[in-house]
Write an enzyme that holds these catalytic residues in place. Structure first.
Site, PDB file in Angstrom:
ATOM      1  N   ASP A 286      29.551  41.027  31.972  1.00  0.00           N
ATOM      2  CA  ASP A 286      30.858  41.098  32.616  1.00  0.00           C
ATOM      3  C   ASP A 286      31.779  40.147  31.861  1.00  0.00           C
ATOM      4  O   ASP A 286      31.320  39.262  31.130  1.00  0.00           O
ATOM      5  CB  ASP A 286      30.751  40.681  34.089  1.00  0.00           C
ATOM      6  CG  ASP A 286      31.837  41.305  34.960  1.00  0.00           C
ATOM      7  OD1 ASP A 286      31.518  42.167  35.792  1.00  0.00           O
ATOM      8  OD2 ASP A 286      33.013  40.928  34.796  1.00  0.00           O
TER       9      ASP A 286
ATOM     10  N   ASN B  81      29.220  50.815  32.692  1.00  0.00           N
ATOM     11  CA  ASN B  81      29.966  50.920  33.937  1.00  0.00           C
ATOM     12  C   ASN B  81      31.338  50.255  33.892  1.00  0.00           C
ATOM     13  O   ASN B  81      32.240  50.644  34.629  1.00  0.00           O
ATOM     14  CB  ASN B  81      29.125  50.281  35.053  1.00  0.00           C
ATOM     15  CG  ASN B  81      29.926  49.965  36.292  1.00  0.00           C
ATOM     16  OD1 ASN B  81      30.228  50.856  37.097  1.00  0.00           O
ATOM     17  ND2 ASN B  81      30.298  48.704  36.454  1.00  0.00           N
TER      18      ASN B  81
ATOM     19  N   TYR C 237      43.829  56.879  32.511  1.00  0.00           N
ATOM     20  CA  TYR C 237      42.515  56.844  33.154  1.00  0.00           C
ATOM     21  C   TYR C 237      41.855  58.224  33.127  1.00  0.00           C
ATOM     22  O   TYR C 237      40.673  58.360  32.798  1.00  0.00           O
ATOM     23  CB  TYR C 237      42.673  56.357  34.593  1.00  0.00           C
ATOM     24  CG  TYR C 237      41.374  56.099  35.314  1.00  0.00           C
ATOM     25  CD1 TYR C 237      40.752  54.862  35.235  1.00  0.00           C
ATOM     26  CD2 TYR C 237      40.775  57.087  36.091  1.00  0.00           C
ATOM     27  CE1 TYR C 237      39.560  54.613  35.909  1.00  0.00           C
ATOM     28  CE2 TYR C 237      39.587  56.852  36.758  1.00  0.00           C
ATOM     29  CZ  TYR C 237      38.988  55.612  36.662  1.00  0.00           C
ATOM     30  OH  TYR C 237      37.801  55.380  37.324  1.00  0.00           O
TER      31      TYR C 237
ATOM     32  N   LYS D  26      38.386  59.114  31.151  1.00  0.00           N
ATOM     33  CA  LYS D  26      37.191  59.571  31.871  1.00  0.00           C
ATOM     34  C   LYS D  26      36.785  60.989  31.458  1.00  0.00           C
ATOM     35  O   LYS D  26      35.591  61.307  31.417  1.00  0.00           O
ATOM     36  CB  LYS D  26      37.418  59.474  33.381  1.00  0.00           C
ATOM     37  CG  LYS D  26      37.576  58.046  33.888  1.00  0.00           C
ATOM     38  CD  LYS D  26      36.361  57.184  33.574  1.00  0.00           C
ATOM     39  CE  LYS D  26      36.472  55.800  34.180  1.00  0.00           C
ATOM     40  NZ  LYS D  26      35.281  54.963  33.921  1.00  0.00           N
TER      41      LYS D  26
ATOM     42  N   ILE E 158      35.781  54.836  45.632  1.00  0.00           N
ATOM     43  CA  ILE E 158      34.746  53.979  46.200  1.00  0.00           C
ATOM     44  C   ILE E 158      35.369  52.682  46.704  1.00  0.00           C
ATOM     45  O   ILE E 158      36.311  52.158  46.111  1.00  0.00           O
ATOM     46  CB  ILE E 158      33.669  53.653  45.133  1.00  0.00           C
ATOM     47  CG1 ILE E 158      33.113  54.952  44.513  1.00  0.00           C
ATOM     48  CG2 ILE E 158      32.548  52.813  45.738  1.00  0.00           C
ATOM     49  CD1 ILE E 158      32.430  55.890  45.478  1.00  0.00           C
TER      50      ILE E 158
ATOM     51  N   THR F 227      35.580  49.538  46.339  1.00  0.00           N
ATOM     52  CA  THR F 227      35.291  48.452  45.408  1.00  0.00           C
ATOM     53  C   THR F 227      36.392  47.391  45.519  1.00  0.00           C
ATOM     54  O   THR F 227      37.459  47.657  46.085  1.00  0.00           O
ATOM     55  CB  THR F 227      35.254  48.966  43.960  1.00  0.00           C
ATOM     56  OG1 THR F 227      36.552  49.469  43.622  1.00  0.00           O
ATOM     57  CG2 THR F 227      34.211  50.065  43.794  1.00  0.00           C
TER      58      THR F 227
END
Length: 250
Positions: free
Chosen positions: A37, A90, A156, A160, A189, A191
């Site tokens: 990260d 991810n 985005y 993707k 999601i 998050t």
């Protein structure tokens, strides 16, 4: 029996959200997990949770958008654990919202760099290491927006879609060499990214786009990633699996 026993795995963006849940599930199933990260504190917290639960993990700070740091991440993983069998690419960002004809150029470059080039950079160095380790698999984090459009999110969406195509190309190239490559497409999601960037009215509107009547949980996505990362999915490669509460079925 632990389904990832003796495996070595990298998880990028492992400090929070989906990545954290993937790392926790990998470790719970016996894998040695390298958590990566850009936020050192969050990554180390994930590692601490894994160790507290009896698992094995190690943190390496790395910027997904840097080819050199992806290379170093793989090199450090192999130096630490002697092999690499699994990678979950991810890490990603949302980027600003604007119509394509007004989209900030620097923002475009940043979103593409992290969300698409970052996945390529990861695979570029992960695949040779996985081959040397006797085979394994890669799971790339795409999105429902890897299949459909979404107003205000051209960068985005483009990134993707690119991740899905990149996944398919790599899967074809390495299927006969013992490396499986698949993509996962989460719906919206719950998050930290979603929680911090939207007010309640916006979240309610998003919920309405999911026939199941709620946003997803990071752990629900991680369950699918875990399955794809294990030998239970041994005949699965080049696939895109959406986990989206019915979003794409509308």
């Amino acid at each position: 029996m632990s389904i990832l026993k003796d495996k070595v795995a990298i998880v990028t963006g492992g400090g929070s959200g989906i990545g954290k849940q993937v790392a926790l599930k990998y470790a719970a199933e016996g894998a040695k997990v390298v958590v990566s990260d850009i936020v050192e504190k969050a990554g180390n917290e994930t590692v601490a949770e894994i160790i507290a639960a009896g698992g094995e993990a190690f943190f390496i700070k790395a910027d997904t958008g840097s080819a050199a740091e992806n290379e170093s991440l793989v090199q450090q993983t192999v130096a630490k654990y002697g092999a690499l069998h699994i990678a979950c690419n991810n890490a990603g960002i949302g980027g600003p919202s604007a119509p394509a004809g007004e989209y900030d150029l620097e923002a475009w470059d940043k979103v593409i760099k992290i969300n698409l080039s970052g996945v390529f950079y990861g695979m570029r160095y992960q695949i040779p290491a996985i081959l040397k380790s006797g085979g394994g698999n890669i799971v790339n984090m795409a999105s429902i927006l890897g299949k459909v459009g979404f107003a205000g999110s051209s960068a985005y969406v483009a990134a993707k879609h690119g991740v899905v195509g990149l996944t398919e190309a790599a899967a074809v190239e390495y299927a006969a060499k013992g490396v499986r490559v698949n993509a996962v497409g989460p719906g919206f999601i719950k998050t930290p990214l979603v929680e911090s960037s939207m007010d309640q009215a916006s979240r309610d509107a998003l919920i309405g786009l999911h026939p199941i009547g709620r946003l997803g949980e990071s752990a629900e996505v991680a369950e699918l990633v875990l399955w794809l990362s294990s030998d239970k999915a041994s005949f699965v490669t080049g696939s895109y699996y959406n986990v989206d509460g019915g979003y794409l079925a509308r």
